[in-house]
Design a protein around this motif. Structure first.
Motif, PDB file in Angstrom:
ATOM      1  N   ALA A  15       0.835  -1.205   0.000  1.00 14.21           N
ATOM      2  CA  ALA A  15       0.000   0.000   0.000  1.00 14.21           C
ATOM      3  C   ALA A  15       0.869   1.254   0.000  1.00 14.21           C
ATOM      4  O   ALA A  15       0.598   2.213  -0.735  1.00 14.21           O
ATOM      5  N   ARG A  18       2.384   1.679  -3.429  1.00 18.10           N
ATOM      6  CA  ARG A  18       1.383   2.201  -4.375  1.00 18.10           C
ATOM      7  C   ARG A  18       1.210   3.711  -4.214  1.00 18.10           C
ATOM      8  O   ARG A  18       1.066   4.437  -5.196  1.00 18.10           O
ATOM      9  N   GLU A  19       1.217   4.185  -2.984  1.00 14.98           N
ATOM     10  CA  GLU A  19       1.066   5.628  -2.737  1.00 14.98           C
ATOM     11  C   GLU A  19       2.258   6.406  -3.283  1.00 14.98           C
ATOM     12  O   GLU A  19       2.094   7.470  -3.874  1.00 14.98           O
ATOM     13  N   TYR A  21       4.157   5.459  -5.747  1.00 12.63           N
ATOM     14  CA  TYR A  21       4.022   5.384  -7.206  1.00 12.63           C
ATOM     15  C   TYR A  21       3.063   6.465  -7.712  1.00 12.63           C
ATOM     16  O   TYR A  21       3.365   7.186  -8.662  1.00 12.63           O
ATOM     17  N   LYS A  22       1.922   6.565  -7.073  1.00 15.53           N
ATOM     18  CA  LYS A  22       0.929   7.561  -7.508  1.00 15.53           C
ATOM     19  C   LYS A  22       1.479   8.979  -7.368  1.00 15.53           C
ATOM     20  O   LYS A  22       1.262   9.818  -8.238  1.00 15.53           O
ATOM     21  N   GLU A  28      -2.056   7.751 -11.029  1.00 20.52           N
ATOM     22  CA  GLU A  28      -2.761   6.504 -11.342  1.00 20.52           C
ATOM     23  C   GLU A  28      -2.207   5.350 -10.519  1.00 20.52           C
ATOM     24  O   GLU A  28      -1.036   5.342 -10.157  1.00 20.52           O
ATOM     25  N   ASP A  29      -3.068   4.382 -10.254  1.00 19.74           N
ATOM     26  CA  ASP A  29      -2.622   3.192  -9.538  1.00 19.74           C
ATOM     27  C   ASP A  29      -1.689   2.369 -10.422  1.00 19.74           C
ATOM     28  O   ASP A  29      -1.904   2.278 -11.636  1.00 19.74           O
ATOM     29  N   PRO A  30      -0.665   1.752  -9.827  1.00 22.21           N
ATOM     30  CA  PRO A  30       0.195   0.862 -10.617  1.00 22.21           C
ATOM     31  C   PRO A  30      -0.587  -0.376 -11.053  1.00 22.21           C
ATOM     32  O   PRO A  30      -1.522  -0.804 -10.378  1.00 22.21           O
ATOM     33  N   LYS A  31      -0.206  -0.933 -12.178  1.00 26.71           N
ATOM     34  CA  LYS A  31      -0.875  -2.130 -12.705  1.00 26.71           C
ATOM     35  C   LYS A  31      -0.316  -3.415 -12.092  1.00 26.71           C
ATOM     36  O   LYS A  31      -0.953  -4.454 -12.126  1.00 26.71           O
ATOM     37  N   ALA A  33       1.876  -5.130  -8.681  1.00 27.05           N
ATOM     38  CA  ALA A  33       2.381  -4.978  -7.316  1.00 27.05           C
ATOM     39  C   ALA A  33       2.836  -6.356  -6.845  1.00 27.05           C
ATOM     40  O   ALA A  33       2.036  -7.286  -6.783  1.00 27.05           O
ATOM     41  N   VAL A  66       6.292  -2.077  -7.476  1.00 27.94           N
ATOM     42  CA  VAL A  66       5.019  -1.733  -8.113  1.00 27.94           C
ATOM     43  C   VAL A  66       5.352  -1.033  -9.420  1.00 27.94           C
ATOM     44  O   VAL A  66       6.411  -0.423  -9.560  1.00 27.94           O
ATOM     45  N   SER A  68       3.885  -0.082 -13.816  1.00 34.36           N
ATOM     46  CA  SER A  68       2.964  -0.177 -14.942  1.00 34.36           C
ATOM     47  C   SER A  68       3.778  -0.246 -16.221  1.00 34.36           C
ATOM     48  O   SER A  68       4.857   0.346 -16.305  1.00 34.36           O
TER      49      SER A  68
END
Length: 130
Positions: A15, A18-19, A21-22, A28-31, A33, A66, A68
């Motif tokens: 989590a 992901r934060e 990364y954004k 955008e959320d990573p594709k 993880a 994480v 994309s």
């Protein structure tokens, strides 16, 4: 208060990644993880990749990734390790036929470069040399 001897749960690490990364890559959320435990070799250091015998053991430290996919031939990597030297974000070109990734600065990125360079599926990402 966080107990440094007790690692964060994998879900919390993912989590947090992901934060980051954004924040770094545009909201955008990573594709993708993924996470894997660290390891130590109780016996057999440097023999596992030479077909030798080893006795590895997982440790509490983890690697979290994480990301994309991109279509521009660029790999962008960011570290959140506080002790890592600047810059914390590096962009690399996907390796091409006959052109390898070279070690350099920052040092923290060299391990990632090695993984990318020797990834057995890298052929699917290779860009033909001009």
């Amino acid at each position: 208060m966080v107990d440094a001897r007790r690692p964060l749960p994998v879900g919390s690490l993912l989590a947090a990644a992901r934060e980051v990364y954004k924040r770094v890559y545009g909201g955008e959320d990573p594709k993708i993880a993924v996470s894997a435990p660290g390891r130590v070799n109780l016996i057999g250091e440097h023999t596992d990749y030479n077909q030798g015998f080893v006795l590895p053991m997982a440790i509490q430290m983890r690697t979290v990734v994480v990301g994309s996919p991109r279509e521009d031939g660029i790999i962008s990597i960011t570290t959140t390790a506080e002790e890592a030297e600047e810059p914390k974000t590096v962009q690399l070109s996907v390796p091409r036929e006959g052109v390898s990734l070279k070690p350099g600065e920052p040092c923290w990125a060299n391990y990632v470069k090695g993984v990318i360079q020797h990834y057995k599926g890298i052929e699917t990402f290779l860009v033909p040399s001009p």
